[in-house]
Motif scaffolding. Structure first.
Motif, mmCIF file in Angstrom:
data_model
loop_
_atom_site.group_PDB
_atom_site.id
_atom_site.type_symbol
_atom_site.label_atom_id
_atom_site.label_comp_id
_atom_site.label_asym_id
_atom_site.label_seq_id
_atom_site.Cartn_x
_atom_site.Cartn_y
_atom_site.Cartn_z
ATOM 1 N N PHE A 264 8.138 -26.482 16.616
ATOM 2 C CA PHE A 264 9.229 -26.918 15.731
ATOM 3 C C PHE A 264 8.873 -26.766 14.490
ATOM 4 N N ARG A 265 7.782 -26.596 13.994
ATOM 5 C CA ARG A 265 7.463 -26.451 12.527
ATOM 6 C C ARG A 265 7.762 -25.109 12.080
ATOM 7 N N THR A 266 7.578 -23.987 13.059
ATOM 8 C CA THR A 266 8.030 -22.749 12.919
ATOM 9 C C THR A 266 9.370 -22.485 12.938
ATOM 10 N N LEU A 267 10.227 -23.373 13.873
ATOM 11 C CA LEU A 267 11.690 -23.296 14.020
ATOM 12 C C LEU A 267 12.396 -23.902 12.617
ATOM 13 N N LEU B 205 13.831 -11.297 9.858
ATOM 14 C CA LEU B 205 12.514 -12.039 8.942
ATOM 15 C C LEU B 205 11.077 -11.558 9.450
ATOM 16 N N ILE B 206 10.966 -11.123 10.796
ATOM 17 C CA ILE B 206 9.837 -10.744 11.411
ATOM 18 C C ILE B 206 9.244 -9.310 10.820
ATOM 19 N N GLU B 207 10.659 -8.537 10.768
ATOM 20 C CA GLU B 207 10.208 -7.307 10.146
ATOM 21 C C GLU B 207 9.892 -7.267 8.703
ATOM 22 N N HIS C 251 -13.217 -0.945 10.952
ATOM 23 C CA HIS C 251 -13.864 0.295 10.421
ATOM 24 C C HIS C 251 -13.212 0.791 9.526
ATOM 25 N N ASN C 252 -13.488 1.127 8.214
ATOM 26 C CA ASN C 252 -12.620 1.587 7.152
ATOM 27 C C ASN C 252 -12.106 2.812 7.383
ATOM 28 N N GLN C 253 -12.397 3.782 8.437
ATOM 29 C CA GLN C 253 -11.536 5.157 8.687
ATOM 30 C C GLN C 253 -10.578 4.895 10.073
ATOM 31 N N ARG C 254 -10.668 3.731 10.807
ATOM 32 C CA ARG C 254 -9.764 3.574 11.859
ATOM 33 C C ARG C 254 -8.810 2.584 11.624
ATOM 34 N N HIS C 255 -9.020 1.620 10.882
ATOM 35 C CA HIS C 255 -8.412 0.259 10.514
ATOM 36 C C HIS C 255 -8.049 0.139 9.166
ATOM 37 N N ILE C 256 -6.843 0.646 8.773
ATOM 38 C CA ILE C 256 -6.372 0.905 7.544
ATOM 39 C C ILE C 256 -5.116 0.004 7.212
ATOM 40 N N THR C 257 -4.114 0.157 7.979
ATOM 41 C CA THR C 257 -2.906 -0.768 7.731
ATOM 42 C C THR C 257 -3.130 -2.370 7.874
ATOM 43 N N PRO C 258 -2.540 -3.166 7.656
ATOM 44 C CA PRO C 258 -2.536 -4.597 7.958
ATOM 45 C C PRO C 258 -2.328 -4.782 9.353
ATOM 46 N N MET C 259 -1.377 -4.297 9.996
ATOM 47 C CA MET C 259 -1.441 -4.091 11.459
ATOM 48 C C MET C 259 -2.528 -3.722 12.261
ATOM 49 N N GLN C 260 -2.821 -2.455 11.749
ATOM 50 C CA GLN C 260 -4.251 -2.312 12.532
ATOM 51 C C GLN C 260 -5.304 -2.963 12.446
ATOM 52 N N LYS C 261 -5.538 -3.526 11.374
ATOM 53 C CA LYS C 261 -6.650 -4.768 10.908
ATOM 54 C C LYS C 261 -6.324 -5.834 11.936
ATOM 55 N N GLY D 11 -0.024 -11.996 10.214
ATOM 56 C CA GLY D 11 -0.100 -13.296 11.018
ATOM 57 C C GLY D 11 0.925 -14.107 11.006
ATOM 58 N N ASN D 12 1.699 -14.228 9.742
ATOM 59 C CA ASN D 12 2.990 -14.961 9.651
ATOM 60 C C ASN D 12 3.854 -14.301 10.682
ATOM 61 N N SER D 13 4.117 -13.114 10.605
ATOM 62 C CA SER D 13 4.940 -12.106 11.392
ATOM 63 C C SER D 13 4.783 -12.606 12.880
ATOM 64 N N TYR D 14 3.497 -12.539 13.537
ATOM 65 C CA TYR D 14 3.016 -13.145 14.994
ATOM 66 C C TYR D 14 3.663 -14.525 15.210
ATOM 67 N N ALA D 15 3.455 -15.286 14.164
ATOM 68 C CA ALA D 15 4.013 -16.726 14.333
ATOM 69 C C ALA D 15 5.424 -16.761 14.643
ATOM 70 N N TYR D 16 6.181 -16.083 13.655
ATOM 71 C CA TYR D 16 7.788 -16.073 13.889
ATOM 72 C C TYR D 16 8.140 -15.495 15.280
ATOM 73 N N LEU D 17 7.481 -14.195 15.594
ATOM 74 C CA LEU D 17 7.723 -13.635 16.979
ATOM 75 C C LEU D 17 7.416 -14.553 18.053
ATOM 76 N N ASN D 18 6.439 -15.502 18.163
ATOM 77 C CA ASN D 18 6.269 -16.279 19.042
ATOM 78 C C ASN D 18 7.248 -17.355 19.201
ATOM 79 N N SER D 19 7.643 -17.676 17.972
ATOM 80 C CA SER D 19 8.892 -18.710 18.169
ATOM 81 C C SER D 19 10.170 -18.029 18.507
#
Length: 406
Positions: free
Chosen positions: A178-181, A113-115, A313-323, A124-132
């Protein structure tokens, strides 16, 4: 014609190890489809008359167990189709089985699910499930979650709650975990990993958590104390923290992530027009002179980096993860600086970028502004977030309400 399911030793094919593969065979309407089970057996150890492993077959009990499980799974699918009067073919039944999510344990399902969320750019959602996932793993004494979802019952939930409380977690944190679980469990139900009647949250209700938090809003006096402080001789971080807090307050409580993503395209004829990252709701607000001055201060950066403020920065932060990583990093730095700033000003309340958003709504409410207009300015999709949603208001009404900020 009724479909039949059987597991056979396919002797017409010999593998590199000299054995023949075991295959599930589904026959219906004169057609048949076969699929390998990933197991093989020496034909000399197979009783073709009885279609089962002989007594001298190595791993005979394991093979029989796999055969029984496979036949039950497919026969159950056939029965479900017949009960629902659904059309199917032998190949569609096999493809349906192949397309199911392979994750069977809680460990596998969480990681899958995280991947999946990361691949979709939902960082953002992936971090929530990773934290859970990490919290559950800590509860499991650092071991992998190699158990099925049916293991998560009411008793499990109560023990999990007791464990989190023993670690000093408050109800707001418990409610979040518990809401995430619960969301993960529901996704597992949808993926047919666990049956719906195993859902522990039918009995274990999350409403028993007290999620009322301390007021986060500052008084108008404290807000003006922050905004009116001259930080031009201070560090760049202090200036940025001051400007972002002020801009958020002056622009409808705009969130940090939304500020970070602003470009010149969001400024139209003196108005701030953007779509919220969280809810995708559309915002349209008049920019005050004070807010325009803050934007103009960073004109040079905007020309170089493509964003209004020195976060992305539009030349350094391109992917969703980088942003996402960049926004998280700068937000942490800004909030740390805001706390120091507030202490220097003698403000005892907690001061973060979120406090600017909360203060915006609270101060307007105390000024007598209709709560529906406040909800409109905040970009809430559901008025329940700010109380009862009345109706949508035109730009002039929102603009008039904003005059109560200073």
């Amino acid at each position: 014609m009724k479909a039949t399911v059987s597991v056979i030793c396919y002797k017409h094919k010999v593998l590199a190890n000299g054995e023949s593969p075991l295959m599930v065979r589904i026959a219906k309407d004169g057609k048949r489809t076969m699929k390998s089970l990933g197991l093989s057996v020496n034909p000399t150890h197979w009783d073709f008359a009885k279609n089962q492993p002989k007594g001298n077959c190595p791993n005979r009990n394991l093979i029989k167990q796999v055969i029984l499980k496979t036949e039950i799974e497919y026969q159950s699918k056939v029965l479900n189709k017949e009960i629902k009067n659904e059309e199917f073919t032998t190949s569609s039944l096999v493809e349906e089985k192949q397309n199911e999510i392979k994750a069977q344990t809680v460990e596998e399902f969480y990681l899958h699910l995280i991947e999946e969320l990361r691949q979709k750019g939902q960082i953002g959602n992936s971090y929530a499930y990773l934290n859970s996932y990490n919290t559950l793993k800590n509860f499991n004494k650092g071991k992998k979650l190699n158990y099925t979802f049916s293991h998560i019952d009411v008793s499990f939930c109560r023990k999990y709650e007791d464990w989190m409380r023993s670690k000093g977690n408050q109800d707001t944190t418990l409610s979040y975990q518990f809401r995430t679980l619960r969301a993960t469990f529901n996704k597992a139900i949808e993926a047919k990993i666990v049956s719906r009647d195993k859902n522990p949250f039918n009995e274990y209700k999350l409403s028993h958590f007290n999620t009322k938090t301390m007021k986060r809003a500052l008084s108008k006096e404290d807000i003006l104390k922050i905004i009116n402080t001259d930080c031009s001789s201070k560090s760049k971080l202090r200036q940025l923290a001051h400007d972002l807090f002020s801009f958020s307050y002056l622009c409808g409580g705009i969130s940090f992530v939304d500020i970070a993503n602003l470009t010149l395209r969001n400024i139209v004829e003196g108005r701030l027009i953007y779509q919220r990252q969280k809810t995708h709701g559309n915002i349209n607000l008049l920019l005050s002179d004070e807010a325009l001055k803050i934007i103009q201060k960073y004109n040079k950066y905007c020309q170089q980096a493509g964003y209004l403020f020195p976060i992305l920065h539009n030349q350094r932060h391109i992917t969703p993860m980088q942003k996402s990583n960049r926004i998280h990093k700068i937000c942490h730095q800004v909030n740390t600086e805001l706390r120091t700033f507030a202490t220097e000003l003698g403000i005892t309340a907690e001061v973060t970028t979120y406090v600017a958003r909360h203060s915006f709504a609270t101060i307007l409410k105390k000024s007598g502004v209709n709560i529906g207009i406040i909800s409109e300015a905040l970009g809430h999709q559901d008025i329940k977030t700010t109380q009862i949603y009345l109706s949508r208001f035109d730009n002039e009404q929102v603009d008039e309400a904003m005059k109560n900020l200073l």
